[in-house]
Scaffold this motif. Structure first.
Motif, PDB file in Angstrom:
ATOM      1  N   SER A 147     -21.900  27.860 -54.362  1.00  0.00           N
ATOM      2  CA  SER A 147     -20.708  28.715 -54.314  1.00  0.00           C
ATOM      3  C   SER A 147     -19.513  27.989 -53.711  1.00  0.00           C
ATOM      4  N   ARG A 196     -28.094  35.786 -75.540  1.00  0.00           N
ATOM      5  CA  ARG A 196     -27.130  34.963 -76.280  1.00  0.00           C
ATOM      6  C   ARG A 196     -27.762  34.325 -77.513  1.00  0.00           C
ATOM      7  N   GLY A 198     -20.673  30.153 -64.585  1.00  0.00           N
ATOM      8  CA  GLY A 198     -20.078  31.401 -65.060  1.00  0.00           C
ATOM      9  C   GLY A 198     -21.050  32.557 -64.924  1.00  0.00           C
ATOM     10  N   TYR A 199     -22.336  32.290 -65.166  1.00  0.00           N
ATOM     11  CA  TYR A 199     -23.382  33.317 -65.014  1.00  0.00           C
ATOM     12  C   TYR A 199     -23.479  33.750 -63.550  1.00  0.00           C
ATOM     13  N   SER A 243     -21.497  27.185 -68.143  1.00  0.00           N
ATOM     14  CA  SER A 243     -22.257  28.383 -68.493  1.00  0.00           C
ATOM     15  C   SER A 243     -23.055  28.884 -67.294  1.00  0.00           C
ATOM     16  N   TRP A 246     -30.922  32.575 -65.770  1.00  0.00           N
ATOM     17  CA  TRP A 246     -29.818  32.165 -66.642  1.00  0.00           C
ATOM     18  C   TRP A 246     -30.339  31.687 -67.992  1.00  0.00           C
ATOM     19  N   HIS A 302     -31.515  34.533 -69.999  1.00  0.00           N
ATOM     20  CA  HIS A 302     -30.353  35.263 -70.523  1.00  0.00           C
ATOM     21  C   HIS A 302     -29.806  34.575 -71.772  1.00  0.00           C
ATOM     22  N   GLU A 325     -21.109  33.472 -61.349  1.00  0.00           N
ATOM     23  CA  GLU A 325     -19.860  34.143 -60.991  1.00  0.00           C
ATOM     24  C   GLU A 325     -19.919  35.617 -61.360  1.00  0.00           C
ATOM     25  N   LYS A 326     -20.479  35.931 -62.512  1.00  0.00           N
ATOM     26  CA  LYS A 326     -20.597  37.336 -62.926  1.00  0.00           C
ATOM     27  C   LYS A 326     -21.496  38.126 -61.986  1.00  0.00           C
ATOM     28  N   LYS A 327     -22.428  37.443 -61.334  1.00  0.00           N
ATOM     29  CA  LYS A 327     -23.316  38.087 -60.374  1.00  0.00           C
ATOM     30  C   LYS A 327     -22.719  38.107 -58.963  1.00  0.00           C
ATOM     31  N   GLY A 328     -21.496  37.545 -58.827  1.00  0.00           N
ATOM     32  CA  GLY A 328     -20.846  37.512 -57.526  1.00  0.00           C
ATOM     33  C   GLY A 328     -21.419  36.475 -56.588  1.00  0.00           C
ATOM     34  N   ASN A 344     -18.095  30.838 -57.518  1.00  0.00           N
ATOM     35  CA  ASN A 344     -16.770  30.805 -58.112  1.00  0.00           C
ATOM     36  C   ASN A 344     -16.764  29.642 -59.094  1.00  0.00           C
TER      37      ASN A 344
END
Length: 315
Positions: free
Chosen positions: A65, A30, A101-102, A98, A22, A25, A104-107, A110
């Motif tokens: 999670s 970013r 959210g990172y 942040s 993260w 990234h 969450e994008k990877k599944g 939540n």
């Protein structure tokens, strides 16, 4: 003095690997500033330390999670008890949002729990600009308190860039010799926070101040070397400019709020008072959001009210 040690950051290796991904990234894609990355890393580390105690064991991706708003609020309640202020808590919440959210994008999580937690209300503080006369005195090289003429010219050049171009101190000190404004320079290309690029008009007085510094500077500076140099020839530290401003405050009888950054505030406030529009000032300052720039309308309103109360016969 004995100090209570902070809890160790304990988390499962897989989760720590995700934290590292993260941060990479944020830095590479970013392009967040190093200071922001350091703060976010510290905030998430504190959260994981808290979760270690909260759960009674090292948290992993599964525990993250299943986070609830109550877990998040418990962490920030602890931070508040430890003395963290509203700004620190708001930044911590932004970092946690942040990170989740990172994931969450990877599944892997939540982020609804952290989005359900409101940021603490921030205290309203207005910038403290200098008036036009005091700003002019500050950037006048003749009033430098340095015994070395080249150092006085250097300090004046830096302060002139802050007020004349509205630069952050890091942006001014980040200029290279090749980027030095001259008498012919009309605009500077500045890379600000988050890698955001902007063009800033250059007044003749800025080019003159930098030219005077370069004329007196005893060091040979390569085109890709730092424009502003310390007494021993290395890149100039922001702290040196802060100390120079502190000496000027004493000499000129200015308040403690007269800092190098206050010159940037003065740049924006004086432009607004002179009829500049907010959108243009936003671009010149490099603000990502117009709401950040709108704080200067409050400063100008206060100035107008003060003039009204002083001048109106019935005030």
């Amino acid at each position: 003095m004995n100090q209570t040690a902070a809890p160790l950051v304990i988390a499962e290796p897989a989760l720590m690997h995700l934290v590292a991904q993260w941060l990479d990234h944020l830095g590479s894609e970013r392009r967040l500033a190093d200071k922001t990355l350091t703060a976010y890393e510290r905030d998430v580390s504190q959260f994981l330390s808290f979760m270690t105690i909260h759960l009674g064991g090292a948290p992993g991706a599964d525990e993250i999670s299943r986070l609830t708003p109550a877990d998040i609020r418990a962490f920030f309640a602890r931070r508040r008890m430890e003395g963290a202020g509203a700004r620190t808590l708001a930044r911590g919440l932004a970092g946690l949002r942040s990170f989740l959210g990172y994931l969450e994008k990877k599944g892997l999580a939540n982020a609804a729990a952290v989005r359900a937690v409101r940021a603490p209300r921030q205290p309203k503080t207005l910038p403290k600009p200098l008036n036009t006369a005091d700003a002019a005195r500050v950037v006048d090289a003749d009033e430098s308190l340095s015994e070395e003429p080249w150092i006085g010219a250097r300090d004046a050049a830096v302060l002139t860039l802050l007020y004349g171009c509205g630069l952050r101190i890091s942006e001014a000190l980040g200029l290279t010799r090749a980027q030095a404004p001259t008498h012919e320079t009309r605009v500077l290309r500045i890379v600000g926070k988050g890698g955001k690029e902007r063009l800033v008009p250059v007044l003749p007085v800025v080019g003159e101040a930098v030219a005077q510094y370069l004329k007196l500077c005893p060091f040979a500076i390569d085109d890709d070397g730092a424009l502003f140099r310390g007494a021993r020839g290395g890149p100039l530290s922001p702290r040196i400019i802060q100390l120079a401003m502190q000496r000027l405050r004493g000499a000129l009888g200015l308040p403690d709020t007269a800092t190098p950054h206050a010159l940037r505030h003065s740049f924006a406030t004086h432009l607004l008072a002179g009829g500049g529009d907010l959108r243009t000032i936003q671009e010149l300052l490099g603000h990502a959001s117009l709401s950040t720039t709108q704080v200067y309308t409050g400063v100008d309103t206060e100035r107008l009210v003060a003039i009204y109360r002083k001048a109106h016969p019935r005030a």
